[in-house]
Design an enzyme around this catalytic site. Structure first.
Site, PDB file in Angstrom:
ATOM      1  N   ASP A   1       0.818  -1.221   0.000  1.00 60.04           N
ATOM      2  CA  ASP A   1       0.000   0.000   0.000  1.00 60.04           C
ATOM      3  C   ASP A   1       0.852   1.272   0.000  1.00 60.04           C
ATOM      4  O   ASP A   1       0.391   2.315  -0.470  1.00 60.04           O
ATOM      5  CB  ASP A   1      -1.014   0.007   1.152  1.00 60.04           C
ATOM      6  CG  ASP A   1      -0.410  -0.353   2.493  1.00 60.04           C
ATOM      7  OD1 ASP A   1       0.725  -0.877   2.523  1.00 60.04           O
ATOM      8  OD2 ASP A   1      -1.053  -0.122   3.529  1.00 60.04           O
TER       9      ASP A   1
ATOM     10  N   HIS B   1       7.256  -6.009  13.152  1.00 58.65           N
ATOM     11  CA  HIS B   1       7.703  -4.617  13.301  1.00 58.65           C
ATOM     12  C   HIS B   1       7.895  -4.358  14.797  1.00 58.65           C
ATOM     13  O   HIS B   1       6.932  -4.425  15.564  1.00 58.65           O
ATOM     14  CB  HIS B   1       6.623  -3.644  12.830  1.00 58.65           C
ATOM     15  CG  HIS B   1       6.509  -3.467  11.359  1.00 58.65           C
ATOM     16  ND1 HIS B   1       5.975  -4.403  10.533  1.00 58.65           N
ATOM     17  CD2 HIS B   1       6.854  -2.400  10.576  1.00 58.65           C
ATOM     18  CE1 HIS B   1       5.991  -3.933   9.286  1.00 58.65           C
ATOM     19  NE2 HIS B   1       6.513  -2.726   9.286  1.00 58.65           N
TER      20      HIS B   1
ATOM     21  N   GLU C   1      10.729   0.230  16.580  1.00 58.53           N
ATOM     22  CA  GLU C   1      10.678   1.353  15.642  1.00 58.53           C
ATOM     23  C   GLU C   1      10.148   2.576  16.400  1.00 58.53           C
ATOM     24  O   GLU C   1      10.820   3.574  16.550  1.00 58.53           O
ATOM     25  CB  GLU C   1       9.740   1.016  14.469  1.00 58.53           C
ATOM     26  CG  GLU C   1       9.577   2.140  13.458  1.00 58.53           C
ATOM     27  CD  GLU C   1       8.453   1.877  12.447  1.00 58.53           C
ATOM     28  OE1 GLU C   1       7.548   1.070  12.747  1.00 58.53           O
ATOM     29  OE2 GLU C   1       8.472   2.497  11.369  1.00 58.53           O
TER      30      GLU C   1
HETATM   31 ZN   LIG Z   1       7.181  -1.507   7.616  1.00 53.34          ZN
END
Ligand SMILES: [Zn+2]
Length: 316
Positions: free
Chosen positions: A12, A195, A198
């Site tokens: 996306d 993830h 971050e």
């Molecule tokens: Zn990512």
């Protein structure tokens, strides 16, 4: 030169603006942009973007058009085509099937459409091989949707669908909240990347590792935690680092302050990735160029980064 390998790339966030414009006209989807030029601007993070909020907003627009099978197939095909033309040999593309259900598709249908696009592109461009990673989403009321994503991943795991991920707002919905989802992932023995580290700290990464992740998306929070660095080196965990994107969400105060060089020098298996080619207006080649220009990686060191990526790929 080693094979160009891209491990962390969101569908996306990597759509061609021309395609979004065309799909919106074809399907009469109202876009928050009166002209193509305005659309282009709204699909990219502002040049001076350093906030997660401004960055995440950029995903709303592409998702408007990713609600039908032909759009999912076409955009996956085009992304593989763009990567093949860039010279990438192997790429893993990720997306969250649960974000494409607004017009009645099931997560299985979303995934099948994207697999079709990937296969069609690989037939036309045999120089590239791609895998698809299905993302669960961080949130407070979507556990059933995440469990469905895991079922879909289990059903289609094979020569294209290759792993599951957890994406979304890490500081709002801590990794610890997703124990039941990853218990199921473990039960099914699905490959995992998450993830973490971050927008939250080292503990988020430790939890991801406890869920069985051998790869972590970003993971730059480890730079402040010597014990965690040691663990990553010892367990040969691969970090999928996306330098431009990390800077744009404000995870590092400036590009040159990014810890990728320190992590690499400490022996962590760091890899270089684009995250979102359109939102961050970047590509694997551009990110590798940054390694040379900003972080003074030599050609030999770049080869090592690419070797780490190749070794950590999910499709062997
Ligand atoms: Zn990512």
């Amino acid at each position: 030169m080693r094979k160009l390998t891209e491990l962390h790339l969101h569908l996306d966030g990597s759509l061609r603006p021309e395609t979004v414009w065309e799909l919106a006209r074809e399907k009469q989807i109202a876009l928050p942009a009166a002209s193509f030029e305005e659309l282009q601007l709204k699909m990219r993070a502002p040049k001076d973007c350093t906030s997660l909020h401004e960055f995440l907003e950029r995903f709303d627009l592409p998702l408007l058009v990713l609600q039908e099978e032909d759009a999912l197939e076409r955009t996956t095909f085009e992304l593989v085509e763009d990567l093949a033309k860039e010279g990438v040999s192997y790429a893993e593309i990720r997306f969250a099937p649960q974000q494409s259900l607004q017009k009645g598709l099931t997560q299985d249908q979303v995934t099948e459409a994207s697999v079709r696009g990937a296969k069609r592109a690989m037939e036309l461009y045999p120089s590239i091989r791609v895998g698809l990673i299905l993302c669960c989403m961080r949130g407070s009321a979507n556990e059933a949707l995440n469990l469905d994503t895991v079922e879909t991943a289990r059903k289609y795991l094979g020569d294209v669908v290759c792993a599951v991920d957890l994406a979304g707002a890490e500081s709002l919905y801590p990794t610890e909240m997703f124990g039941p989802v990853f218990a199921r992932v473990k039960e099914y023995g699905l490959p995992v990347t998450i993830h973490a580290g971050e927008a939250a700290g080292p503990d988020s990464m430790r939890t991801a590792l406890s869920y069985g992740a051998k790869r972590i998306g970003h993971g730059i929070a480890a730079a402040s935690d010597p014990a965690l660095i040691e663990e990553l080196v010892e367990k040969k965990v691969t970090l999928e680092v996306c330098v431009t994107s990390n800077y744009q969400i404000g995870a590092v105060p400036s590009l040159k302050d990014h810890p990728i060089r320190r992590l690499f020098d400490a022996g962590v298996r760091v890899t270089v990735n684009s995250d979102n080619m359109t939102i961050s207006d970047t590509s694997l080649c551009r990110e590798l160029e940054l390694m040379r220009e900003v972080f003074r990686f030599t050609d030999k060191e770049i080869d090592t980064l690419l070797e780490y990526a190749w070794e950590a790929r999910f499709l062997k």
